[in-house]
Design a protein around this motif. Sequence first.
Motif, PDB file in Angstrom:
ATOM      1  N   GLY A  73      14.106  -4.713   7.525  1.00  0.00           N
ATOM      2  CA  GLY A  73      14.815  -3.473   7.812  1.00  0.00           C
ATOM      3  C   GLY A  73      13.826  -2.371   8.113  1.00  0.00           C
ATOM      4  N   TRP A  74      14.325  -1.231   8.510  1.00  0.00           N
ATOM      5  CA  TRP A  74      13.491  -0.069   8.775  1.00  0.00           C
ATOM      6  C   TRP A  74      13.666   0.939   7.641  1.00  0.00           C
ATOM      7  N   GLY A  75      12.559   1.558   7.251  1.00  0.00           N
ATOM      8  CA  GLY A  75      12.597   2.569   6.204  1.00  0.00           C
ATOM      9  C   GLY A  75      11.542   3.630   6.443  1.00  0.00           C
ATOM     10  N   PHE A  76      11.573   4.672   5.632  1.00  0.00           N
ATOM     11  CA  PHE A  76      10.567   5.729   5.689  1.00  0.00           C
ATOM     12  C   PHE A  76       9.479   5.412   4.664  1.00  0.00           C
ATOM     13  N   ALA A  77       8.227   5.611   5.043  1.00  0.00           N
ATOM     14  CA  ALA A  77       7.091   5.268   4.194  1.00  0.00           C
ATOM     15  C   ALA A  77       6.574   6.498   3.460  1.00  0.00           C
ATOM     16  N   PHE A  78       6.283   6.317   2.156  1.00  0.00           N
ATOM     17  CA  PHE A  78       5.714   7.377   1.311  1.00  0.00           C
ATOM     18  C   PHE A  78       4.542   6.795   0.521  1.00  0.00           C
ATOM     19  N   PRO A  79       3.628   7.640   0.030  1.00  0.00           N
ATOM     20  CA  PRO A  79       2.531   7.120  -0.808  1.00  0.00           C
ATOM     21  C   PRO A  79       3.078   6.404  -2.034  1.00  0.00           C
ATOM     22  N   ARG A  80       2.274   5.514  -2.591  1.00  0.00           N
ATOM     23  CA  ARG A  80       2.703   4.765  -3.768  1.00  0.00           C
ATOM     24  C   ARG A  80       3.098   5.707  -4.900  1.00  0.00           C
ATOM     25  N   ILE A 111       0.815  -1.224   0.000  1.00  0.00           N
ATOM     26  CA  ILE A 111       0.000   0.000   0.000  1.00  0.00           C
ATOM     27  C   ILE A 111       0.846   1.270   0.000  1.00  0.00           C
ATOM     28  N   VAL A 112       2.132   1.178   0.345  1.00  0.00           N
ATOM     29  CA  VAL A 112       2.998   2.355   0.338  1.00  0.00           C
ATOM     30  C   VAL A 112       4.337   1.971  -0.279  1.00  0.00           C
ATOM     31  N   ASP A 113       5.138   2.990  -0.566  1.00  0.00           N
ATOM     32  CA  ASP A 113       6.514   2.780  -1.031  1.00  0.00           C
ATOM     33  C   ASP A 113       7.467   3.105   0.110  1.00  0.00           C
TER      34      ASP A 113
END
Length: 924
Positions: free
Chosen positions: A765-772, A551-553
């Motif tokens: 891993g950990w990352g930052f989420a952005f809209p698709r 649902i996200v990038d």
Amino acid sequence: MDLVWLLCIFVLFSGELSLGRSTPDADAVTIGAIFTFSTLNGKVAQIAMKAAENDVNADPTFLGGRKLSIIMYDSNFSGFLGIIGALQFMEMDTVAIIGPQTSGTAHILSHLANELHVPMLSFTALDPMLSPLQYPYFIQTAPSDLFQMMAVADMISYYGWREVVTIYSDDDHNRNGVTVLGDQLAERRLKITYKAALPPDPTATENDVVAELNKIQLMESRVIVLHAYSKTGLLVFDVAKRLGMMESGYVWFATTWLSNILDSDSSLSSKLPGSIQGVLALRLHTPDSKRKADFLARWNSLSNGTIGLNPYGLYAYDTVWMIARAVKMFLDQGNNISFSNDTKLNNIGGGGLNLEALSIFDGGEQLLSNVLQTKMSGLTGPVKFNPDRSLVHPSYDVINILKNGYRQIGYWSNYSGLSIVPPEELYAKPPNRSSSNQHLNSVIWPGGDSTRPRGWVFPKNGKKLRIGVPWRVSYRDFVEQVNGTDVVQGYCIDVFLAAIKLLPYPAPYEFVLFGNGHENPSYNELVNMVAADVFDAAVGDIAIVTNRTKIVDFTQPYVESGLVVVAPVKKLNSSPWAFLSPFSPLMWAVTAVFFLIVGVVVWILEHRINDEFRGSPTKQIMTILWFGFSTMFFAHRENTVSALGRMVLIIWLFVVLIITSSYTASLTSILTVQQLSSPIRGIDSLIVSDSPIGFQVGSFAQNYMIEELNIPKSRLVPLGSPEAYALALKTGRVAAVVDEQPYIDLFLSNHCKFSIRGEEFTKSGWGFAFPRDSPLAVDMSTALLALSENGELQKINDRWLSRKTCGSQISGEESDQLRLQSFWGLFLICGVACVAALLVYVFVMLHKFKRHSPQASEPSSHGGSRSARLQTFLTFVDKKEDKSRSKSKRKRKHRLQRSLQSDGRRMQERCHYGTFDSIRSSLS
């Protein structure tokens, strides 16, 4: 549509109207043409159709003595007048109609054509929604705008942009074209973010355009597709120039309307490029041919130099020839051009309706079929229809507007996509639409840049990026609120701030806390809010897991993570049997067996020739045991004299060296490093048990254990802080805690009575989420990679997460034992060597037995048994080899050789003296 028919009835009721020209001859084949002749396409089409009419009539026998008559009707930008013109054509026994020019009128007139069986052919009404299933008597004789929108979508995908803005005239043709463009972009995971609708051409005003362009300036996307007619399109470019929207950073795509202006209007084509430099436009592609060159040479005389030829003029010429060929085929088939009354209209009466004037073309269906069977070589190239009634091989030229003109940078075709090779050269090859096969030449973009624009900016509407941040109540080293304010800090925040500074453009933002401040929030809900556009991004300790990536990038991971198991451990006291700990029981057993095997093998190889391996049975057994086990300390006294025995011993001593070295190292570790023990050995032992398991509130670990590991939810206990972890583990409320590695590392830095059991059983891993499809996700990933390469990421990690850890310890005695799996290769080599030596030894003994005891090796004449022969052989093998006899044989052989050598010397002397005496006598 009922309203349209009422309008048509009103027209009929109002009386008959005149076309302003005489009724054609009875022997003429009448064709109608409906266009707005004051437009560029209308002017070019009128000249091209008249030229085609003259060329057809130049051969009187072509239509069997009949002439082709094209009656032109000017709709003057009015769909209403277009309908009137079509009705009047129907009164004049017209066999086909060329036009109308606009798709909106075509939608209406196609119903009339269906009813009266009059084929309508248009090369300008290219609306993709004009379906042949709904309008069987309407034929598009130029490529549908479906293919034009496919070309635009392919170019946008080729340059890597994900979002576009469209500007279009709000009529059927342009509106439906933009709808199809949206569908084509969606197939490539791209999208239209805004559709700017302008009043239909030519009614759009400058104020209308300014209002829409001002909105677009405040938006994120800088990729604009302009789909309109010439007057509106030029007005948009004029206003965009004044608003600074033709400068660097913008991308403009124009459909075929712009190339028509450049080809046909010399007054505009000379001054227009300077104001629209960098625009990419499409032009219908027509392959070069002699017929096309000849027509181009005629054009100046046909048009008197008033207008230039564009591709629609070529399609107009070919359309007339399509109809002429279809009529010729119709007449050659023995058909007559006739019309009959429509019985459906006979039931409608009253008033002054002149419905009897409308008649059905009896041969309309056959003529339609003949048109669809067209196979000819026209000015536009090969003309042929596919089964879906589209023209074969639709293609376009891709042109780039420059300061002093324009240049072609490539082609697009439905067959091979984007290429720098003319499509007709590719038709002989297999189609290849792969991304690696798509090519265009370099482009000069708006502002004179040669570098591809990014295609988007942060909106200029005053809005900042709303960054959702989890409001954590535990493990605040990662994210925490500062003293009840809106300020946030922590490891994840510092990573984000460092990355955003590396972006090549400013990115205004604001942090928005997510959660209630009493317990850790749900990270799944936080990610869902990013997908729902509540937040523009989410920053924090957000694990990249499968259901979230749908649902996200996510950006590139900036922390490696995974789930681990933590359990209480106790210190193991030293045992009097600790010396047995380095090896597993199976390892001990196999090692002992190989000591015995090597002792037996060496005894067999040495027994017959080595006195140290002979004696009484008791002595020999003791020798085997002593020799085998003494090799453990390299203390064996017995010498090996056979080559096979020495080979086996060398290999075995190498194995013993490796085993004893490994044993020494392992025992040293066991006796000097602290040992910890726990009944939990890892996730597998935890799954099979019925013990309760703790997890961090808000973590994905709960769903993972339920859905992937099938652990009942009743066994899972939510825990909110490291202190809760420690208390639950100490009191036995939970047997173990499952959490991500970074959290556990911080937890264990302060709680040495617990330990990680087993290995990490997930990798993430950990990352930052952005809209698709957010372009910011890609740029932030690049920034995170740069932080990793320049060492800044490690510095941030050391500043926030560096902690003193507990002393060295081994978590579990069994996991560090040396097992057979680590040494089976050595044992295999030794075993193969022993077997090989024994086989060679047996072969040698059989050879000696046959040579020295031939009577025993042959079958007995009295039928001796095999057991007797075997006993004889074993006795021979057990018997010590007689070395004295072999030595005497060698001495006798040596004496014989010396005797033969002395006899030979005496004979040589005699021969020598005899020869000398004979010579002396002959001399005397």
